[in-house]
Design a protein around this motif. Structure first.
Motif, PDB file in Angstrom:
ATOM      1  N   SER A 105       0.958  -1.166   0.014  1.00  0.00           N
ATOM      2  CA  SER A 105       0.058   0.176  -0.003  1.00  0.00           C
ATOM      3  C   SER A 105       0.991   1.248  -0.049  1.00  0.00           C
ATOM      4  CB  SER A 105      -0.863  -0.085   1.182  1.00  0.00           C
ATOM      5  OG  SER A 105      -0.200   0.176   2.450  1.00  0.00           O
ATOM      6  N   LYS A 106       0.164   2.490   0.069  1.00  0.00           N
ATOM      7  CA  LYS A 106       1.021   3.559  -0.262  1.00  0.00           C
ATOM      8  C   LYS A 106       2.186   3.912   0.643  1.00  0.00           C
ATOM      9  CE  LYS A 106      -0.278   8.021  -1.623  1.00  0.00           C
ATOM     10  NZ  LYS A 106      -1.225   8.327  -0.934  1.00  0.00           N
ATOM     11  N   SER A 107       3.550   4.207   0.122  1.00  0.00           N
ATOM     12  CA  SER A 107       4.297   4.412   0.918  1.00  0.00           C
ATOM     13  C   SER A 107       5.421   4.981   0.177  1.00  0.00           C
ATOM     14  CB  SER A 107       5.118   2.982   1.358  1.00  0.00           C
ATOM     15  OG  SER A 107       6.365   3.091   1.518  1.00  0.00           O
ATOM     16  N   MET A 108       5.615   6.476   0.380  1.00  0.00           N
ATOM     17  CA  MET A 108       6.561   7.171  -0.332  1.00  0.00           C
ATOM     18  C   MET A 108       7.998   6.798   0.092  1.00  0.00           C
ATOM     19  SD  MET A 108       4.353   8.769  -1.867  1.00  0.00           S
ATOM     20  CE  MET A 108       5.719   9.468  -3.062  1.00  0.00           C
ATOM     21  N   LEU A 109       8.248   6.185   1.167  1.00  0.00           N
ATOM     22  CA  LEU A 109       9.563   5.696   1.617  1.00  0.00           C
ATOM     23  C   LEU A 109      10.055   4.534   0.610  1.00  0.00           C
ATOM     24  CD1 LEU A 109      12.026   5.865   3.477  1.00  0.00           C
ATOM     25  CD2 LEU A 109      10.671   3.974   5.019  1.00  0.00           C
ATOM     26  N   ALA A 195       2.772 -11.812   1.490  1.00  0.00           N
ATOM     27  CA  ALA A 195       3.418 -10.697   2.592  1.00  0.00           C
ATOM     28  C   ALA A 195       2.686  -9.241   2.016  1.00  0.00           C
ATOM     29  CB  ALA A 195       4.708 -10.662   2.546  1.00  0.00           C
ATOM     30  N   ALA A 196       2.669  -8.374   3.067  1.00  0.00           N
ATOM     31  CA  ALA A 196       2.100  -7.306   2.856  1.00  0.00           C
ATOM     32  C   ALA A 196       2.931  -6.200   3.353  1.00  0.00           C
ATOM     33  CB  ALA A 196       0.438  -6.959   3.361  1.00  0.00           C
ATOM     34  N   ILE A 197       2.996  -4.939   2.577  1.00  0.00           N
ATOM     35  CA  ILE A 197       4.139  -3.612   2.973  1.00  0.00           C
ATOM     36  C   ILE A 197       3.204  -2.767   2.923  1.00  0.00           C
ATOM     37  CG2 ILE A 197       6.295  -2.581   2.241  1.00  0.00           C
ATOM     38  CD1 ILE A 197       7.261  -5.182   0.799  1.00  0.00           C
ATOM     39  N   THR A 198       3.408  -1.971   4.120  1.00  0.00           N
ATOM     40  CA  THR A 198       2.719  -0.828   4.085  1.00  0.00           C
ATOM     41  C   THR A 198       3.537   0.508   4.634  1.00  0.00           C
ATOM     42  OG1 THR A 198       2.044  -0.788   6.344  1.00  0.00           O
ATOM     43  CG2 THR A 198       0.663  -1.914   4.829  1.00  0.00           C
ATOM     44  N   GLY A 199       3.307   1.747   4.347  1.00  0.00           N
ATOM     45  CA  GLY A 199       3.788   2.767   4.949  1.00  0.00           C
ATOM     46  C   GLY A 199       3.605   2.925   6.530  1.00  0.00           C
ATOM     47  N   VAL A 200       3.859   4.096   7.098  1.00  0.00           N
ATOM     48  CA  VAL A 200       3.451   4.328   8.382  1.00  0.00           C
ATOM     49  C   VAL A 200       3.344   5.859   8.375  1.00  0.00           C
ATOM     50  CG1 VAL A 200       4.227   4.667  10.669  1.00  0.00           C
ATOM     51  CG2 VAL A 200       4.937   2.674   9.401  1.00  0.00           C
ATOM     52  N   ASN A 201       1.968   6.334   8.731  1.00  0.00           N
ATOM     53  CA  ASN A 201       1.705   7.763   8.995  1.00  0.00           C
ATOM     54  C   ASN A 201       2.492   8.319  10.359  1.00  0.00           C
ATOM     55  OD1 ASN A 201      -0.613   6.824   7.260  1.00  0.00           O
ATOM     56  ND2 ASN A 201      -0.281   8.865   6.470  1.00  0.00           N
ATOM     57  N   PHE A 202       2.140   7.485  11.415  1.00  0.00           N
ATOM     58  CA  PHE A 202       2.617   8.068  12.664  1.00  0.00           C
ATOM     59  C   PHE A 202       3.104   6.782  13.369  1.00  0.00           C
ATOM     60  CE2 PHE A 202      -0.592  10.833  11.129  1.00  0.00           C
ATOM     61  CZ  PHE A 202       0.092  12.236  11.115  1.00  0.00           C
ATOM     62  N   ALA A 203       4.103   7.041  14.129  1.00  0.00           N
ATOM     63  CA  ALA A 203       4.684   5.760  15.196  1.00  0.00           C
ATOM     64  C   ALA A 203       4.799   6.521  16.474  1.00  0.00           C
ATOM     65  CB  ALA A 203       6.076   5.308  14.544  1.00  0.00           C
ATOM     66  N   VAL A 212      -1.829   3.661  10.276  1.00  0.00           N
ATOM     67  CA  VAL A 212      -1.826   3.870   8.823  1.00  0.00           C
ATOM     68  C   VAL A 212      -3.123   4.429   8.511  1.00  0.00           C
ATOM     69  CG1 VAL A 212      -1.351   2.586   6.724  1.00  0.00           C
ATOM     70  CG2 VAL A 212      -0.195   1.777   8.840  1.00  0.00           C
ATOM     71  N   CYS A 213      -3.097   5.497   7.580  1.00  0.00           N
ATOM     72  CA  CYS A 213      -4.426   6.208   7.102  1.00  0.00           C
ATOM     73  C   CYS A 213      -4.509   5.914   5.645  1.00  0.00           C
ATOM     74  CB  CYS A 213      -3.969   7.643   7.303  1.00  0.00           C
ATOM     75  SG  CYS A 213      -3.946   8.097   9.121  1.00  0.00           S
ATOM     76  N   THR A 214      -5.626   5.242   5.327  1.00  0.00           N
ATOM     77  CA  THR A 214      -5.984   4.902   3.881  1.00  0.00           C
ATOM     78  C   THR A 214      -7.502   5.622   3.455  1.00  0.00           C
ATOM     79  OG1 THR A 214      -6.674   2.900   3.398  1.00  0.00           O
ATOM     80  CG2 THR A 214      -4.598   3.375   3.551  1.00  0.00           C
ATOM     81  N   CYS A 232       7.036   0.234   6.747  1.00  0.00           N
ATOM     82  CA  CYS A 232       8.405   0.878   6.595  1.00  0.00           C
ATOM     83  C   CYS A 232       8.171   2.327   6.813  1.00  0.00           C
ATOM     84  CB  CYS A 232       8.735   0.768   5.012  1.00  0.00           C
ATOM     85  SG  CYS A 232       8.976  -1.109   4.561  1.00  0.00           S
ATOM     86  N   MET A 233       9.278   2.926   7.620  1.00  0.00           N
ATOM     87  CA  MET A 233       8.998   4.277   8.050  1.00  0.00           C
ATOM     88  C   MET A 233      10.425   5.172   8.123  1.00  0.00           C
ATOM     89  SD  MET A 233       8.233   3.536  12.363  1.00  0.00           S
ATOM     90  CE  MET A 233       9.148   5.103  12.996  1.00  0.00           C
ATOM     91  N   GLY A 234      10.248   6.304   8.007  1.00  0.00           N
ATOM     92  CA  GLY A 234      11.486   7.093   8.056  1.00  0.00           C
ATOM     93  C   GLY A 234      11.646   7.401   9.865  1.00  0.00           C
ATOM     94  N   ILE A 235      12.717   7.817  10.135  1.00  0.00           N
ATOM     95  CA  ILE A 235      12.909   7.948  11.621  1.00  0.00           C
ATOM     96  C   ILE A 235      12.014   9.221  11.912  1.00  0.00           C
ATOM     97  CG2 ILE A 235      15.082   7.117  11.679  1.00  0.00           C
ATOM     98  CD1 ILE A 235      16.102  10.180  11.490  1.00  0.00           C
ATOM     99  N   GLU A 236      11.456   9.993  10.989  1.00  0.00           N
ATOM    100  CA  GLU A 236      10.938  11.341  11.572  1.00  0.00           C
ATOM    101  C   GLU A 236       9.555  11.056  11.647  1.00  0.00           C
ATOM    102  OE1 GLU A 236      11.437  10.559   8.472  1.00  0.00           O
ATOM    103  OE2 GLU A 236      10.169  11.306   7.119  1.00  0.00           O
TER     104      GLU A 236
END
Ligand code: SF4
Lengths: 456, 193
Positions: A105-109, A195-203, A212-214, A232-236
């Motif tokens: 699912s959508k993940s700019m990372l 397997a499913a890969i997603t992004g992360v909006n907030f950790a 995760v928001c969609t 998968c998430m960026g440190i920020e």
């Protein structure tokens, strides 16, 4: 190619550019309507900005706290310094599970890390399941907008793509039909996925959970159907406490599309019994950006896309002209930090009007940072290049745009497209649109050639 | 490489500690009719509201609303309408052709029409997404004003999986034309009891 050269290519199809411009401005207006309806909106932005500033000043401790809580909940945590490391980690998890089919699912990372080609080279099938991302994936393109990945495609183009890839019957670009065909196809993919890969909006540091928001429900269809979920998430992406979600979720969807909240805001704290959940925390240049005092606030970004929708240059040059995963104003301050020479034209792709900073929900001083990059670039990069760049951008994008006036333009857009946006009709006073005069448009190609001659 | 390198680099590059401020909730307090606001926001996001009257029966009303639904996953707390029994052991693909699922909502959020549902309310996580149509049964009294209140309400929960759900799944990825029914449920009916 510089930004202005790519923008010139985009501007060849004048009707499409005009549509793109209006469509995005319309999204900007929906954002305004939504923001005005919230009591304390400006205070929300201040809070969000303050929280993000605090996060950056204490990021290492928050990450450690997040990791400890996630581990205690049975989630596996991985760390990647670079895109390469990120891809290796994801690939290793898939290998261990013998996973051959992946839904994403959508993940700019993962876009930033070029995960898809990496996995495909290893014989793994990766299907992007956000409809917009699916469209650009089968078109073998990249997203041109972080929230609206296929905004540069017409419905007729989507129709043709679907005929070729899904065997659909020609429908003149009927959006309901095409969306439903994609739904059927993607549902099969979800249920077959290993397997499913997603992004992360907030950790959330305090709980070790992620949100995760969609709108489509694709992140949930994937992560709850497949035996393994990799986020998968960026440190920020870290926020300190769960109560801070109240602030960010109120801001995010309103800023992005004018909705009061996304359809699904899913809170993952533990893996499903008997299944696996992994989180990959990625740096890939972010700590370097953290070191740059003038630019570190760019790490506040929650990827809402509002700065793109409002930007007069973005709207008339298209996301692909930025040649980077994150386009638009925010992309123009992130990209030079990664490769100054390659992206030296981007900070000039702006009128410095400040509209981006005004709409940014986390109050990033985007236009000031663009100005700061310009000063660095004029010192460090060859002069003629810079000067040409400035002139060209002003010429290519803005002169054409002055043929319009923003108010009239958007009102006409509303008249034309009103019935399509039924769900939001309550927020928009269609009745207010009056008869508007036709705008005679100079042929862009002729105009462009003429200007080019004059500018040398 | 990895963890230590990232943490070290952050330590070197981060600014001096900045304060984390308390949220002043007064700034967001409003005198609004929670029920009316909630109802109009559910409709705004593409959902349907059905208020159950005193003499109406939940099962009958759901059957009336979804007459064609055959494969129904019910919820014993709210009605006996279910035709397909499920448990934690049910595999997601067994739910591929579910017509309708009924789930009990914990509370609604007036400002955005969202409803909090959690794993405790449905035995298998994929259910509210994979079902063709979704009904959420919600008690009228269980409403709060905004997300700040909502997070207070769920602060003490057992954290596994839960979500705010606001309307049916949707997309506008083809020329910005809004289409209801993307990858998740095609419709959402909120039955207020
Ligand atoms: S910079 Fe601000 S406005 Fe632009 S995408 Fe990020 S959060 Fe949104």
């Amino acid at each position: 190619m510089s930004h202005s050269e790519k923008a010139a290519v985009f501007n060849k199809n004048e009707a499409k550019v005009n549509w793109h411009d209006k469509a995005l401005w319309y999204v900007r207006e929906k954002r305004d309507n939504a923001a005005h309806g919230v009591k304390g909106w400006e205070y929300l932005r201040e809070l969000a900005s303050g929280i993000k500033a605090n996060v950056l000043s204490n990021l290492d401790d928050y990450l450690i706290e997040f990791e400890a809580n996630a581990l205690a909940n049975g989630i596996k945590v991985h760390w990647a310094s670079s895109a390469e490391e990120h891809n290796q980690i994801v690939s290793k998890i898939l290998e261990d599970k013998k996973a051959k089919k992946v839904v994403k699912s959508k993940s700019m990372l993962t876009e930033e890390c070029h995960l898809n080609p990496y996995l495909e080279n290893k014989g793994i099938e990766v299907v992007d399941t956000d409809l917009g991302e699916y469209i650009v994936q089968i078109a073998k393109e990249s997203p041109s907008h972080i929230v609206l990945p296929a905004i540069h495609k017409t419905k007729e183009e989507v129709d043709e793509l679907f005929q070729e890839h899904l065997g659909t019957t020609p429908s003149n670009g009927n959006p309901e039909y095409l969306t439903n065909e994609a739904r059927k196809h993607l549902r099969k993919k979800f249920l077959q996925a290993d397997a499913a890969i997603t992004g992360v909006n907030f950790a959330i540091a305090e709980t070790g959970g992620i949100v995760v928001c969609t709108n489509e429900g694709n992140a949930d269809m994937g992560s709850h159907s497949a035996p393994v979920h990799i986020a998968c998430m960026g440190i920020e992406k870290i926020i300190p406490k769960e109560e801070h979600l109240g602030i960010f979720l109120r801001l995010l969807a309103r800023s992005a599309t004018g909705q009061p909240i996304t359809t699904y805001s899913s809170h993952f704290n533990k893996p499903t019994e008997g299944r696996e959940m992994h989180i990959v925390i990625v740096d890939n240049g972010r700590t370097e950006q953290l070191s740059r005092e003038d630019f570190r606030a760019s790490l506040h970004c929650i990827r809402c896309g509002a700065c793109m929708n409002t930007c007069p240059i973005y709207r008339r040059s298209g996301g692909h002209s930025y040649d980077a995963t994150i386009p638009g104003p925010i992309g123009s301050i992130l990209s030079p930090g990664k490769d100054l020479t390659k992206h030296s034209s981007l900070p000039f792709a702006s009128t410095l009007c400040g509209s981006c900073s005004n709409v940014c929900p986390v109050k990033i001083n985007i236009h000031e940072q663009l100005y700061s990059w310009r000063q660095i670039i004029t010192k460090d990069v060859k002069q003629p290049l810079v000067k040409k760049t400035i002139l060209k951008i002003a010429g290519v994008v803005l002169s054409n745009r002055t043929l319009y006036n923003i108010g009239g333009k958007s009102a006409r857009f509303m008249l034309k497209y009103a019935p399509r946006f039924m769900v939001y009709s309550k927020l928009n006073a269609w009745g207010k649109a009056r008869e508007l005069p036709e705008v005679k448009n100079q042929n862009f190609d002729d105009w462009y050639k003429e200007k080019r001659k004059n500018n040398g | 490489m990895g963890r230590e390198a990232i943490l070290k680099s952050i330590k070197q590059n981060k600014p001096a500690l900045l304060p984390l401020h308390e949220i002043n909730l007064e700034a967001f307090s409003e005198e609004v009719n929670l029920l009316d606001t909630f109802k109009s926001n559910v409709e705004l996001v593409g959902g349907t509201i059905q208020e159950l009257k005193k003499n109406e029966n939940l099962t009958t009303e759901i059957n009336k609303r979804y007459p064609k639904a055959k494969k129904i996953v019910g919820n014993s707390q709210t009605s006996d309408i279910g035709t397909i029994p499920i448990s934690k052991e049910t595999e997601p693909h067994q739910l591929e052709n579910i017509d309708l699922a009924i789930i009990k909502g914990e509370f609604g959020v007036a400002e955005n029409g969202a409803i909090w549902i959690s794993e405790q309310d449905f035995p298998i996580r994929v259910l509210p997404f994979i079902t063709n149509d979704l009904v959420i049964v919600l008690e009228k009294e269980n409403l709060c004003l905004h997300l700040h209140d909502a997070y207070k309400k769920i602060a003490g929960r057992e954290r596994s999986f839960g979500l705010f759900i606001s309307g049916p799944s949707k997309t506008a990825d083809i020329e910005q034309c809004l289409v209801i029914g993307a990858q998740g449920a095609m419709s959402l009916t909120v039955v207020l009891i």
